[in-house]
Scaffold this active site. Structure first.
Site, mmCIF file in Angstrom:
data_model
loop_
_atom_site.group_PDB
_atom_site.id
_atom_site.type_symbol
_atom_site.label_atom_id
_atom_site.label_comp_id
_atom_site.label_asym_id
_atom_site.label_seq_id
_atom_site.Cartn_x
_atom_site.Cartn_y
_atom_site.Cartn_z
ATOM 1 N N ASP A 414 0.858 -1.177 0.000
ATOM 2 C CA ASP A 414 0.000 0.000 0.000
ATOM 3 C C ASP A 414 0.901 1.235 0.000
ATOM 4 O O ASP A 414 2.104 1.138 0.274
ATOM 5 C CB ASP A 414 -0.897 -0.044 1.242
ATOM 6 C CG ASP A 414 -1.833 1.145 1.321
ATOM 7 O OD1 ASP A 414 -2.335 1.565 0.268
ATOM 8 O OD2 ASP A 414 -2.044 1.661 2.430
ATOM 9 N N LYS A 577 -7.733 24.314 -9.907
ATOM 10 C CA LYS A 577 -6.377 23.786 -9.720
ATOM 11 C C LYS A 577 -6.405 22.307 -10.091
ATOM 12 O O LYS A 577 -7.415 21.617 -9.911
ATOM 13 C CB LYS A 577 -5.901 23.957 -8.274
ATOM 14 C CG LYS A 577 -6.640 23.108 -7.259
ATOM 15 C CD LYS A 577 -6.095 23.314 -5.860
ATOM 16 C CE LYS A 577 -6.864 22.443 -4.855
ATOM 17 N NZ LYS A 577 -6.444 22.654 -3.473
ATOM 18 N N ARG A 608 5.210 16.857 -5.936
ATOM 19 C CA ARG A 608 3.838 16.821 -6.447
ATOM 20 C C ARG A 608 3.460 18.226 -6.883
ATOM 21 O O ARG A 608 3.495 19.166 -6.088
ATOM 22 C CB ARG A 608 2.891 16.326 -5.365
ATOM 23 C CG ARG A 608 3.239 14.970 -4.840
ATOM 24 C CD ARG A 608 2.389 14.589 -3.649
ATOM 25 N NE ARG A 608 0.972 14.560 -4.011
ATOM 26 C CZ ARG A 608 0.022 14.147 -3.180
ATOM 27 N NH1 ARG A 608 0.342 13.754 -1.963
ATOM 28 N NH2 ARG A 608 -1.225 14.124 -3.557
ATOM 29 N N ASP A 690 -5.151 5.839 -4.126
ATOM 30 C CA ASP A 690 -4.889 7.264 -4.328
ATOM 31 C C ASP A 690 -4.864 7.624 -5.816
ATOM 32 O O ASP A 690 -4.865 6.757 -6.689
ATOM 33 C CB ASP A 690 -3.556 7.630 -3.679
ATOM 34 C CG ASP A 690 -3.598 9.024 -3.092
ATOM 35 O OD1 ASP A 690 -4.412 9.828 -3.565
ATOM 36 O OD2 ASP A 690 -2.818 9.311 -2.168
#
Length: 1203
Positions: A414, A577, A608, A690
Site C-alpha cells: 500500500d 487547480k 507533487r 490514491d
C-alpha cells in the site's frame, strides 16, 4: 379505491422480480410508511455481527481434524496405526499411535489458541456500546444487536458501527467530517452531507418524528459507489424524493471527526457492510516448504510401497521350497494353513509396510511444528524491530509461514501510511514564472519560526501584483479545507502559539492543508467558511468575503477541482487547480512556457505539482453553468456522466496563474528498504486507492521509479482514446522491441507500468482471445514481467486482492507478499502467500488479519532479508536431514531381510526403534533449526543479493533432495555391510555360542543390529555437526550430550535386568560389543568412510564453483578473526580477475596468509576479494596491493603491513 399499493406489491413480487433482487427498502426507525404510501414489506437482514474467526465451539474438533488429516503424513500414520491394531505386526501400535496423537494435539492447541485470539477481537468489536434512538429516547445497546433501519447516534472520534445514511449533524449546514483511514488508507478528513429535508433535526424527538424510507442497491463492495433515494413523507403532502450518493453514506470502520454528533440510519449491517464485503474469506495458508515436504513424502511413500512389494514377492519366492515354507522350528497353526495365499500375501505386505514405515517419520512434523512455534519468538524478541513511538514490536499471528519469508518474489505494498507518513510539506509556488519559497511548512505545522518571505522579486509591478493576488486567493478558496478551532485533534495538541490555542486546518486531502498553510506563510490566511461565505485575511490584514456558489469536486478522470465564488464587488470567479496535463490544454492566456518549465523541473525532483488558473464569468455564463450543474446533480440515471459533461463545458478558457510544489514525506528508510528488496531479486508493486499523480510522485521519491524509467500507462484516459486491445498490444510491442534492441535481460530493462482500477476491471472481465494473440491477462502479465516496477492506482480493496491473485496464478507461480496498514488492505493481505500488517495510524484491522505485524515499513527489510533467510535455510536443512537420517535408519532394515529369510525380523531393538527419532537424533536438529546462522545478520543486511541464493526454493529442489537420499543410501550400505563383514568369519564356542574370529565378539542378531545402530547414530549426528556454522555452548551441549545419552542409555538398558520386561534380549549386548578393541576401530572406520564423500563434495564445490553465500562466509572469517597468523584459508579459493596492468585486482590461489599486525584487512578490500575479480584498484585508494606469485602484499597508510 387506491390501487397503487396493490399495483406496487404485484409489480415487486411478479413483474419486477429483478427490482426486488437488485434493491432493498429500508424503513427508517422500523416504522411503516403512512397510509396511501408504498406497501409495507417486511424484509430480513443479517444482524451487525462481524466474524473473522475460522472455528466455532461446535465445529472446532471435526474441522480441525479434517484439516490436519489433509496432510499426507498424518493420514498415512493414521492408516499405519489402524493396520497395527488390526493385524499382527513386528512392532507395537504405540510406536505409531503415540507420536501421531502428540502431533495432532500440539497442532490443534496451537491453531485453537490463534483462533481464540481472533474470537476475542471479534467480541471486542461486536460488544462495543452503541446509542440508538427508540421512541424519542437514546437507548444504549451492543453493536451486534443493531438492525437495518435503526437510527444511530455517533459522537466525535467514535467509529461508525455499520454503514449509515447521514440524516443530520450538530453542524448547521448538515455536514460532518470523517476519516476513512482504515478503509482506503487516507487519514485526511472527508466531508459528508445530509439531505436538505432532514438536516435540521437536532433532537431525538425530532428524528423520531421522521417518516421516510430508503430505496437503495443491494450490498456491493465498491467503497466509492452508492446509489439510492430517500422518500420523505409529510402530512397531507406528496412524498419528497431525494437522491442519495456516496457523499451521504458513512462506512463502517470510518471515524467521525470535527463534528460533535450525528444522527444516521443503518442501511447495511454485519457481513453485508462494504468493509466486510471487501474482506477475503480466511483460508489455510500453506508454505512452499510444506508443499515440497508433501511431494517428498509421496516419493518416500512410493519407496516404502516398493520395499514392501519387493520383500513380499521375495519372501514367497524364498518359501517356494517346502522346507523353507514351514521349517521344523516354526510350524503353522491349522488356521494359518487354511488361509488363502492372497490374504497371507496381503497381510505380509502390510506387515512389511509397518516394519519399514519409519522411513516417513511423524516426528519430523512434530519437530517442524515446534521449530515454527519456537522460532517465531525470535521475531517478537528482535529489539531492532521495536518502535519506541508506538511502544510495540513485531508480532507473529501465525507461525506456519516463517520460512515463506525467505522465498518472496513479489511484494505488493500500500502507499498511504505504508510507504509514506501522509505528511505533506509545502516547498514552493510559481506565479507567472516567479518562484516563491516560504519556510518549511509540514502538514499544518510550521517547522521553523520565520517571518519573512523568500522571493525572487519582492516588489512586483501592477499586472504581476494582480496575478499574484489572484493566485493566492485561488489557493485560499479552491479547496475543501475546514478550520478547527479547538486545541486538540485526534488527541494531539496542535495550533499552540505563545500558550494560546489558535485555529488550524483539516481536509480530505493532506496536500490541500499544506497549500493553505503555505499561503498563510505568504500573507494570505484562510479564516473560515461561515453561512456559505469563505473568509480570507489578505496581506494588508483586511478580511475579504467570497460567497461559495458551487464546488466542482476532484475526480481521477478530470484530475482537477474548481470552485465558483462571488466576490464582494459582485464579480463571478471560477478558480481551478489540477494536474498540469489537465490545466494546460484549457488555458487560453498566461505565461505558459515559464510555468511549464518550472513544473517539469519540480516533477524531476519528485515533487507533487498542481497548476492554478482562473476565469471570470458573466452573469449569463454563471446562470447557464448553475443550470447545468443543478440539472446533473438531480439526475438519478447516469449522474456521474452528466456531471462530467457539465464540468467539461464550464472548465475552459482559463487564464494561467501559476503552479505549486508539495512533497509527501516518505517513511524513514522506505526508499532504502525498496532498493534492498530490488537487490534481493524481488519485484515491488504499489497498490493504492490514491490518485495517479500522487502515487507516481511517491514512487519516484521512494526510488521505485527512477528518472530513467520509461513510464507505460494503462489507464482509463488512454483506453478512452484507444481500445483496450490496441493499448495492450502497443505496450507489449514497445516492451518487446526494446528488449530486442538492447539485447538485455528482462531485469535490466527500465520500464514502469501504471494501471488504474477502471482499466483493471475491464482487463479482468475480458475473456475473448484473438487469433495468435492469446488472452488479455497473459499479455498484461507479459508486460508486467518486463517492467522493473508497477503502480496500480485507484484500486478498490477487492481489486488489490485480484491483482495479487492474478500474479499468484501466473505460470511462474511466484511467492507473493502483501503489506498494508488499513482495512482496505485486508483483502490483499489475506490473498497473498504472506500477509504483513503495519501497526500504524490507520487502525489495527490489517495487523489483526495479517500473518505478521510490524511497526514500520523499514522493518520489512530485516523481516525478509534476515529472519526469512534464517528460517528458510534452517527448515530446509531440517527437512532434508530428517529424510536422510531415516533412510540411513531403515535401509539397513531392508537389506537385513535378505539375510533373515524375509521373516520380518527387526534389525533393531524396540527401544532403539522408538527412541531413534524421539531422543537420540531429535534435539540436535531441533536446536540447529532454531539457532543456526550460516551468515551474520550484518552481512545479510549489507548484501541483499544473498537472498537470491535461496530463491525459488533452491535448497529443496529435486536434485538436492536426490543427493541427500543417495547419501543416506550410501551411508546405510556402509553401515550394514561394514558390520556384516566384521562377522564374516565365525566359529562356535564350547558352550554353543557363535563368536567372530576377527573381533572376538559374541555373534548374534542383536549384537549385529546394535553395532549398525551405533554407527548410524554417531554418523548422522556428526553429519549435522559438519553442517553447523554457528557454534554456541548449547550446540556443543546438545550434540555431544545426545551421543552421551545414547551410550548411557544403551549401557543401562542392556546392563540391568528390568523387572517390568517379560524378556530382555539386549542384556549385556552393548557392553560386550564395546569390550572388543577391533569393534571400536571398526566403528570409527565406518563413521569416517560414511562421512568422507560428503566432505569431499563440499570442499570441491566450495573450491571450484562457490556460491555467493560461501564467498560471504569467507569474508566473514577474514573480518571476524577467521584469518590469524599462519591460518590457512578455509576453502583455498582462487580469486581471479584481470591483470594488474588494467588497474584491476588479480589474485592466484591463496594457500597461506600471515598477518603481521593485529588490525583486520579493510572491509573494502575484503569485499573486492569476494567479487571474484573485476575490482577497480583505483577505488581502493589510499590502499595499495603488491602482487607476488600466489600471495600478495597489502599496504595501508601508516606502518607497513605485509600479508
Amino acid at each position: 379505491m387506491d390501487f397503487r399499493r396493490l399495483r406496487n406489491a404485484i409489480s415487486r413480487f411478479c413483474v419486477g422480480e429483478e427490482i426486488w433482487v437488485d434493491s432493498r427498502t429500508v424503513y427508517i426507525g422500523q416504522k411503516e410508511p403512512p397510509p396511501g404510501a408504498e406497501a409495507y414489506i417486511l424484509q430480513r437482514y443479517p444482524d451487525n455481527r462481524i466474524v473473522s474467526c475460522k472455528y466455532t465451539f461446535w465445529n472446532f474438533i471435526p474441522k480441525n481434524l479434517f484439516e490436519q488429516f489433509r496432510r499426507i503424513a498424518n493420514f498415512y500414520f493414521l492408516l499405519i496405526f489402524l493396520v497395527q491394531l488390526i493385524i499382527d505386526t513386528p512392532t507395537s501400535p504405540i510406536t505409531s499411535g503415540l507420536p501421531l496423537f502428540f502431533v495432532i494435539t500440539v497442532t490443534a492447541i496451537k491453531q485453537g489458541y490463534e483462533d481464540w485470539l481472533r474470537h476475542k477481537a471479534d467480541c471486542s468489536i461486536n460488544e462495543c456500546p452503541v446509542d440508538v434512538v427508540q421512541q424519542g429516547k437514546l437507548v444504549r445497546t451492543q453493536s451486534h444487536k443493531l438492525r437495518v433501519g435503526d437510527i444511530v447516534v455517533v459522537r466525535e472520534d467514535e467509529t461508525f458501527p455499520c454503514d449509515l445514511i447521514l440524516l443530520s449533524s450538530s453542524r448547521h449546514d448538515g455536514t460532518c467530517y470523517v476519516t476513512t483511514a482504515s478503509l482506503d488508507g487516507e487519514s485526511s478528513h472527508k466531508t459528508y452531507y445530509a439531505v436538505p429535508d432532514t438536516m435540521a433535526f437536532r433532537t431525538e424527538q425530532e428524528v423520531e418524528s421522521l417518516h421516510a424510507t430508503i430505496e437503495c442497491e443491494q450490498p456491493q463492495p465498491d467503497l466509492y459507489k452508492y446509489v439510492g433515494r430517500i422518500h420523505i413523507y409529510k402530512d397531507n403532502e406528496e412524498p419528497v424524493a431525494r437522491p442519495l450518493g456516496a457523499e451521504n453514506l458513512l462506512l463502517r470502520g470510518a471515524t467521525l471527526k470535527n463534528t460533535q454528533h450525528i444522527y444516521a440510519v443503518a442501511v447495511y449491517t454485519g457481513m453485508e457492510t462494504k468493509m466486510a464485503l471487501n474482506y477475503q474469506s480466511k483460508s489455510q495458508k500453506r508454505s512452499a516448504v510444506e508443499k515440497k515436504m508433501n511431494a517428498f513424502l509421496i516419493v518416500y511413500l512410493c519407496i516404502l510401497i516398493s520395499k514392501a512389494v519387493i520383500n513380499t514377492v521375495l519372501k514367497y519366492a524364498w518359501q517356494w521350497s517346502p522346507d523353507r515354507d514351514e521349517p521344523w522350528y516354526n510350524h503353522r497353526t491349522e488356521n494359518e494353513r487354511q488361509r488363502h495365499v492372497v490374504i497371507r500375501a496381503f497381510t505380509d505386505f502390510l506387515a512389511y509396510m509397518v516394519l519399514f514405515n519409519y522411513i516417513i517419520p511423524v516426528s519430523m512434523y512434530v519437530t517442524v511444528e515446534m521449530q515454527k512455534f519456537l522460532g517465531s519468538y525470535f521475531i517478537t524478541w528482535d529489539e531492532e524491530m521495536f518502535d519506541a513511538e508506538l511502544g510495540e514490536g513485531a508480532q507473529v499471528n501465525t507461525s506456519d509461514l516463517n520460512e515463506e519469508l525467505g522465498q518472496v518474489e513479489y511484494v505488493f505494498t500500500d502507499k498511504t501510511g505504508t510507504l509514506t507518513e501522509n505528511n505533506m510539506e509545502f516547498i514552493e509556488c510559481c506565479v507567472d514564472g516567479n518562484v516563491y519559497i516560504p519556510h518549511a511548512i509540514c502538514n499544518g505545522q510550521i517547522l521553523s519560526a520565520a517571518s519573512s518571505i523568500d522571493m525572487i522579486d519582492s516588489s512586483p509591478g501592477g499586472y504581476r501584483r494582480e496575478h499574484e493576488d489572484l493566485f493566492f486567493r485561488a489557493l485560499c478558496l479552491c479547496h475543501t479545507v475546514q478550520v478547527k478551532e479547538e486545541e486538540t485533534v485526534d488527541g494531539i495538541k496542535k495550533g499552540i502559539h505563545q500558550g494560546r490555542p489558535t485555529s488550524f486546518y483539516i481536509s480530505s486531502s493532506p496536500d490541500e492543508v499544506a497549500l493553505v498553510e503555505g499561503m498563510k506563510r505568504l500573507g494570505y490566511t484562510y479564516l473560515r467558511l461561515r453561512d456559505n461565505y469563505m473568509e480570507i485575511l489578505n496581506k494588508d490584514d483586511e478580511i475579504e468575503r467570497f460567497e461559495l456558489l458551487h464546488v466542482l469536486n476532484f475526480d481521477s478522470v478530470r484530475r482537477r477541482m474548481s470552485v465558483i465564488v462571488k466576490s464582494s464587488s459582485g464579480e463571478y470567479l471560477l478558480f481551478c487547480k489540477g494536474a498540469d496535463s489537465s490545466i494546460f490544454p484549457r488555458v487560453v492566456s498566461g505565461k505558459v512556457e515559464q510555468v511549464k518549465a518550472r513544473v517539469e523541473q519540480n516533477a524531476i525532483e519528485g515533487l507533487r505539482t498542481l497548476c492554478v488558473a482562473y476565469r471570470r464569468l458573466s452573469v449569463c455564463e454563471y446562470e447557464e453553468a448553475c443550470h447545468r450543474l443543478n440539472e446533473a446533480k438531480l439526475a438519478l440515471q447516469d449522474r456521474e456522466q452528466r456531471l462530467a459533461q457539465a464540468y467539461d463545458i464550464i472548465e475552459r478558457d482559463f487564464v494561467l496563474l501559476g503552479a505549486t510544489a508539495v512533497e509527501d514525506r516518505l517513511q524513514e528508510k522506505a526508499a532504502d528498504t525498496i532498493e534492498s528488496l530490488h537487490k534481493a531479486g524481488m519485484k515491488v508493486w504499489v497498490l493504492t486507492g490514491d490518485k495517479m499523480e500522487t502515487a507516481a510522485a511517491t514512487c519516484y521519491a521512494s526510488k521505485l521509479f527512477r528518472r530513467s524509467t520509461q513510464i507505460l500507462e494503462l489507464t482509463k484516459k488512454r483506453t478512452e482514446e484507444q481500445s483496450l486491445h490496441d493499448v495492450l498490444f502497443e505496450l507489449n510491442r514497445t516492451v518487446l522491441r526494446q528488449r530486442s534492441i538492447s539485447g538485455l535481460s528482462v531485469d535490466c530493462l527500465d520500464f514502469g507500468l501504471i494501471i488504474d482500477g477502471v482499466t483493471l476491471s475491464a482487463l479482468l472481465k475480458r475473456k475473448q482471445e484473438d487469433a495468435g494473440s492469446g488472452n488479455y491477462k497473459e499479455i498484461f502479465l507479459e508486460i508486467c514481467r518486463n517492467c522493473s516496477a508497477v503502480l496500480c492506482c485507484r484500486m478498490a480493496p477487492l481489486q488489490k486482492a485480484q491483482i495479487v491473485k492474478l500474479i499468484k496464478a501466473s505460470k511462474e507461480k511466484p511467492i507473493t507478499l502483501a503489506i498494508g496498514d488499513g482495512a482496505n488492505d485486508v483483502s490483499m493481505i489475506l490473498e497473498a502467500h504472506v500477509g504483513i500488517g503495519i501497526m500504524g495510524k490507520e487502525g489495527r484491522q490489517a495487523a489483526r488479519n495479517s500473518d505478521y505485524a510490524i511497526p514500520k515499513f523499514k522493518h520489512l527489510k530485516k523481516m525478509l532479508l534476515v529472519h526469512g533467510h534464517y528460517y528458510y535455510i534452517r527448515i530446509a536443512e531440517l527437512v532434508q536431514y530428517f529424510f536422510y537420517k531415516n533412510v540411513c535408519f531403515i535401509f539397513p532394515q531392508f537389506l537385513y531381510q535378505f539375510f533373515c529369510g524375509f521373516s520380518q525380523q527387526p534389525l533393531y531393538d524396540t527401544a532403539f526403534l522408538t527412541l531413534y527419532n524421539i531422543s537420540f537424533t531429535s534435539l540436535p536438529i531441533l536446536l540447529y533449526s532454531l539457532v543456526e546462522k550460516h551468515l551474520t545478520m550484518e552481512t545479510l543486511k549489507r548484501d541483499p543479493s544473498l537472498y537470491r541464493d535461496i530463491a525459488k526454493n533452491s535448497l529443496l529442489r529435486w536434485p538436492v533432495f536426490l543427493y541427500w537420499t543417495c547419501l543416506g543410501v550410501y551411508d546405510a550400505v556402509i553401515f550394514f555391510f561394514g558390520a556384516y563383514f566384521l562377522f564374516d568369519n565365525t566359529t562356535f564356542t564350547s558352550n554353543g555360542q557363535l563368536m567372530t574370529t576377527n573381533t572376538q565378539m559374541m555373534f548374534g542378531n542383536w549384537t549385529f543390529g546394535t553395532l549398525v545402530f551405533t554407527v548410524l547414530v554417531f554418523t548422522v549426528t556428526f553429519k549435522l555437526a559438519l553442517d553447523t556454522h554457528h557454534w554456541t555452548w548449547i550446540n556443543h551441549f546438545v550434540i555431544w550430550g545426545s551421543l552421551l545419552f545414547y551410550v548411557i542409555f544403551s549401557l543401562l538398558w542392556g546392563g540391568i535386568i528390568w523387572p517390568f520386561l517379560n524378556y530382555q534380549r539386549m542384556y549385556y549386548v552393548f557392553m560386550q560389543m564395546l569390550s572388543s578393541g577391533p569393534a571400536w576401530l571398526s566403528i570409527i572406520l565406518l563413521i569416517t568412510v560414511s562421512l568422507l564423500p560428503d566432505v569431499i563434495k563440499k570442499v570441491l564445490c566450495r573450491t571450484i564453483c562457490p556460491t555467493a553465500t560461501e564467498r560471504a562466509q569467507d569474508v566473514e572469517k577474514l573480518l571476524h578473526g577467521g584469518i590469524t597468523e599462519q591460518t590457512p584459508m578455509s576453502s583455498h579459493h582462487s580469486y581471479k580477475g584481470t591483470s594488474p596492468d588494467s588497474s584491476h585486482l588479480h589474485l592466484g590461489t591463496v594457500d597461506m596468509l600471515s598477518v603481521c599486525r593485529p588490525d583486520p584487512l579493510p572491509h573494502k578490500l575484503l569485499a573486492h576479494l569476494t567479487e571474484g575479480g573485476g575490482a577497480d584498484l583505483r577505488s581502493l585508494s589510499p590502499y595499495m596491493l603488491r602482487l607476488s606469485g600466489a600471495g600478495f602484499a597489502y599496504y595501508a597508510p601508516g606502518p607497513e603491513t605485509s600479508v
